[in-house]
Design a protein around this motif. Structure first.
Motif, PDB file in Angstrom:
ATOM      1  N   ALA A  15       0.804  -1.229   0.000  1.00 42.45           N
ATOM      2  CA  ALA A  15       0.000   0.000   0.000  1.00 42.45           C
ATOM      3  C   ALA A  15       0.837   1.278   0.000  1.00 42.45           C
ATOM      4  N   ASP A  16       2.124   1.181   0.325  1.00 43.14           N
ATOM      5  CA  ASP A  16       2.987   2.357   0.234  1.00 43.14           C
ATOM      6  C   ASP A  16       4.155   2.090  -0.711  1.00 43.14           C
ATOM      7  N   ALA A  17       4.996   1.104  -0.369  1.00 48.32           N
ATOM      8  CA  ALA A  17       6.252   0.907  -1.096  1.00 48.32           C
ATOM      9  C   ALA A  17       6.054   0.572  -2.575  1.00 48.32           C
ATOM     10  N   LEU A  18       4.986  -0.139  -2.909  1.00 43.15           N
ATOM     11  CA  LEU A  18       4.729  -0.438  -4.326  1.00 43.15           C
ATOM     12  C   LEU A  18       3.710   0.512  -4.944  1.00 43.15           C
ATOM     13  N   ALA A  59      17.663   5.383  -6.607  1.00 44.68           N
ATOM     14  CA  ALA A  59      17.117   4.073  -6.975  1.00 44.68           C
ATOM     15  C   ALA A  59      17.429   3.002  -5.936  1.00 44.68           C
ATOM     16  N   GLY A  60      18.467   3.186  -5.131  1.00 40.08           N
ATOM     17  CA  GLY A  60      18.844   2.166  -4.159  1.00 40.08           C
ATOM     18  C   GLY A  60      18.029   2.226  -2.879  1.00 40.08           C
ATOM     19  N   GLY A  61      17.228   3.288  -2.693  1.00 42.38           N
ATOM     20  CA  GLY A  61      16.430   3.429  -1.477  1.00 42.38           C
ATOM     21  C   GLY A  61      15.228   2.498  -1.472  1.00 42.38           C
ATOM     22  N   GLY A  62      14.520   2.477  -0.364  1.00 39.39           N
ATOM     23  CA  GLY A  62      13.385   1.568  -0.202  1.00 39.39           C
ATOM     24  C   GLY A  62      12.313   1.774  -1.265  1.00 39.39           C
ATOM     25  N   GLU A  65       2.417 -10.485 -10.989  1.00 41.41           N
ATOM     26  CA  GLU A  65       3.216  -9.713 -11.948  1.00 41.41           C
ATOM     27  C   GLU A  65       4.399  -8.996 -11.292  1.00 41.41           C
ATOM     28  N   VAL A  66       4.274  -8.701 -10.007  1.00 38.08           N
ATOM     29  CA  VAL A  66       5.331  -8.011  -9.260  1.00 38.08           C
ATOM     30  C   VAL A  66       5.306  -8.572  -7.848  1.00 38.08           C
ATOM     31  N   TRP A  67       6.484  -8.609  -7.219  1.00 34.60           N
ATOM     32  CA  TRP A  67       6.545  -9.058  -5.818  1.00 34.60           C
ATOM     33  C   TRP A  67       7.438  -8.083  -5.049  1.00 34.60           C
ATOM     34  N   PRO A  68       6.985  -7.552  -3.909  1.00 32.43           N
ATOM     35  CA  PRO A  68       7.776  -6.562  -3.177  1.00 32.43           C
ATOM     36  C   PRO A  68       9.109  -7.134  -2.675  1.00 32.43           C
ATOM     37  N   VAL A  69      10.083  -6.239  -2.505  1.00 30.74           N
ATOM     38  CA  VAL A  69      11.401  -6.632  -1.997  1.00 30.74           C
ATOM     39  C   VAL A  69      11.454  -6.353  -0.494  1.00 30.74           C
ATOM     40  N   VAL A  70      11.228  -7.386   0.298  1.00 32.65           N
ATOM     41  CA  VAL A  70      11.344  -7.251   1.762  1.00 32.65           C
ATOM     42  C   VAL A  70      12.473  -8.176   2.188  1.00 32.65           C
ATOM     43  N   THR A  71      13.564  -7.590   2.658  1.00 33.94           N
ATOM     44  CA  THR A  71      14.786  -8.376   2.860  1.00 33.94           C
ATOM     45  C   THR A  71      15.099  -8.650   4.326  1.00 33.94           C
ATOM     46  N   VAL A  84      19.403  -1.359   4.845  1.00 28.53           N
ATOM     47  CA  VAL A  84      18.323  -2.261   4.434  1.00 28.53           C
ATOM     48  C   VAL A  84      18.148  -2.135   2.922  1.00 28.53           C
ATOM     49  N   THR A  85      18.090  -3.251   2.239  1.00 29.90           N
ATOM     50  CA  THR A  85      17.777  -3.242   0.804  1.00 29.90           C
ATOM     51  C   THR A  85      16.278  -3.430   0.642  1.00 29.90           C
ATOM     52  N   GLY A  86      15.648  -2.547  -0.126  1.00 29.16           N
ATOM     53  CA  GLY A  86      14.191  -2.606  -0.258  1.00 29.16           C
ATOM     54  C   GLY A  86      13.560  -2.231   1.067  1.00 29.16           C
ATOM     55  N   ARG A  87      12.609  -3.055   1.502  1.00 27.95           N
ATOM     56  CA  ARG A  87      11.918  -2.784   2.759  1.00 27.95           C
ATOM     57  C   ARG A  87      12.302  -3.789   3.832  1.00 27.95           C
ATOM     58  N   ALA A  88      12.151  -3.356   5.089  1.00 33.04           N
ATOM     59  CA  ALA A  88      12.204  -4.253   6.236  1.00 33.04           C
ATOM     60  C   ALA A  88      10.787  -4.317   6.808  1.00 33.04           C
ATOM     61  N   ALA A  89      10.573  -5.240   7.730  1.00 33.83           N
ATOM     62  CA  ALA A  89       9.241  -5.333   8.348  1.00 33.83           C
ATOM     63  C   ALA A  89       9.339  -6.023   9.689  1.00 33.83           C
ATOM     64  N   LEU A  90       8.361  -5.745  10.529  1.00 32.82           N
ATOM     65  CA  LEU A  90       8.209  -6.472  11.780  1.00 32.82           C
ATOM     66  C   LEU A  90       7.099  -7.499  11.617  1.00 32.82           C
TER      67      LEU A  90
END
Ligand SMILES: [Zn+2]
Length: 343
Positions: free
Chosen positions: A149-152, A175-178, A308-314, A334-340
């Motif tokens: 809902a935000d990152a993509l 481009a390297g940011g989340g 078609e797309v899959w988020p990058v949560v590393t 952090v590459t892409g997103r992190a999450a709890l």
């Protein structure tokens, strides 16, 4: 419920028990399975973005409706949901036109003016919950689904704002940011030829994996010249600037070709000088983009549901490791997103 409470900027989170939220009229409560962790909320923790503290931060959630308040007809117990970040009114002209981020009665954002997703339960106006479509396994992949809902969605909206078409040459600054990594993914999805621009060499491989055809090291010389060379003088069709410093905006405008569009996300909020003659000579446009509409969140949820797309949560951590995770965010590690993972 267990919650991570931010009591003051630059202080560690306090993992503690707080009362379970109960929904009032027009509100609903969801059980949170995971909540995304990105720079937007690290800015709050570090005191760079104002919020009413103490606060439970976080807004990129995936969960299930646990309870609805009076008058809520379109949500029920067990519905899988994510959250729309802005607290919009739903009845002003911009809201009715699908421009909720420009709401005339905007009350603020989740995790800033009301409690957010770093807790077992979250209470929001029912209109802020968006039901997940079939095909998204929110129980197996709550972190990835939470960040959509935000990152993509933000990059998806930027593509529309910049009128990106198949075959366009698109450069992404930062481009390297989340968000940048997800912008590369979405630009690839849209069929663009993509040039990633960043100074973080350790993120270049991730940029290529996310879809960048070329990578420009902005610390290594004149970016506009490098972009002119890579496009053989044609120039960019679209420049997307997640840094939006005077330097990146200047380079982006210069690198645009005829009828090129620059989309700024004005991260740094600085003033910038852009020579109008440079815009007029080849009818370049400077556009700004602010979050997304609810309809755009739904579009992107469906794009992900179709595979078609899959988020990058590393990096996915339990609540107990929120502090370590935010330290990594602060250091851009952090590459892409992190999450709890909450439940
Ligand atoms: Zn409104």
């Amino acid at each position: 419920m267990r919650a991570l409470v931010l009591e003051a900027a630059n202080e560690p989170f306090r993992l503690t028990d707080v009362p379970d939220p109960t929904p009032g009229p027009g509100e609903a409560v969801a059980r949170v399975f995971a909540c995304g962790a990105g720079l937007t909320i690290q800015h709050i923790k570090a005191g760079r973005s104002p919020a009413a503290l103490p606060r439970i931060i976080g807004h990129e959630i995936a969960g299930e409706i646990a309870e609805v308040g009076a008058g809520v007809a379109d949500l029920k117990f067990g519905d899988p949901v994510t959250a729309y970040y802005y607290l919009f009114c739903g009845h002003c002209r911009p809201c009715l036109s699908g421009y909720e981020p420009l709401c005339q009665n905007l009350a603020g954002q989740i995790g800033k003016v009301c409690d957010g997703g770093y807790a077992e339960y979250i209470k929001l106006p029912a209109r802020n919950f968006i039901k997940l479509p079939e095909g998204l396994d929110h129980r197996t992949h709550p972190a990835e689904i939470g960040v959509i809902a935000d990152a993509l969605a933000t990059p998806y909206k930027v593509l529309r704002r910049g009128r990106v078409r198949r075959g366009d040459v698109v450069a992404v600054f930062g481009a390297g940011g989340g968000l940048g990594i997800h912008q590369l993914l979405m630009a690839k999805w849209a069929g663009a030829r993509i040039i990633a621009v960043d100074i973080a060499r350790d993120k270049f491989d991730a940029c290529r994996s996310a879809g960048a055809d070329e990578v420009v090291d902005a610390s290594a010389g004149d970016v506009a010249e490098a972009l002119a060379e890579l496009t053989r003088g044609r120039g960019l069709d679209v420049a997307i600037d997640y840094v939006s410093s005077s330097a990146t905006l200047g380079a982006a405008v210069k690198a645009l070709g005829p009828l090129g569009r620059l989309v700024t996300l004005a991260g740094a909020g600085q003033d910038a000088r852009i020579p109008l003659s440079m815009l007029r000579q080849s009818e370049k446009e400077v556009l700004a983009s602010r979050y997304v509409s609810r309809a755009e969140v739904i579009d992107v949820l469906e794009i992900v549901a179709r595979g078609e797309v899959w988020p990058v949560v590393t990096d996915i951590r339990p609540m107990e490791e929120a502090e370590e995770l935010h330290a990594l965010l602060e250091e851009s590690k952090v590459t892409g997103r992190a999450a709890l993972r909450i439940a």
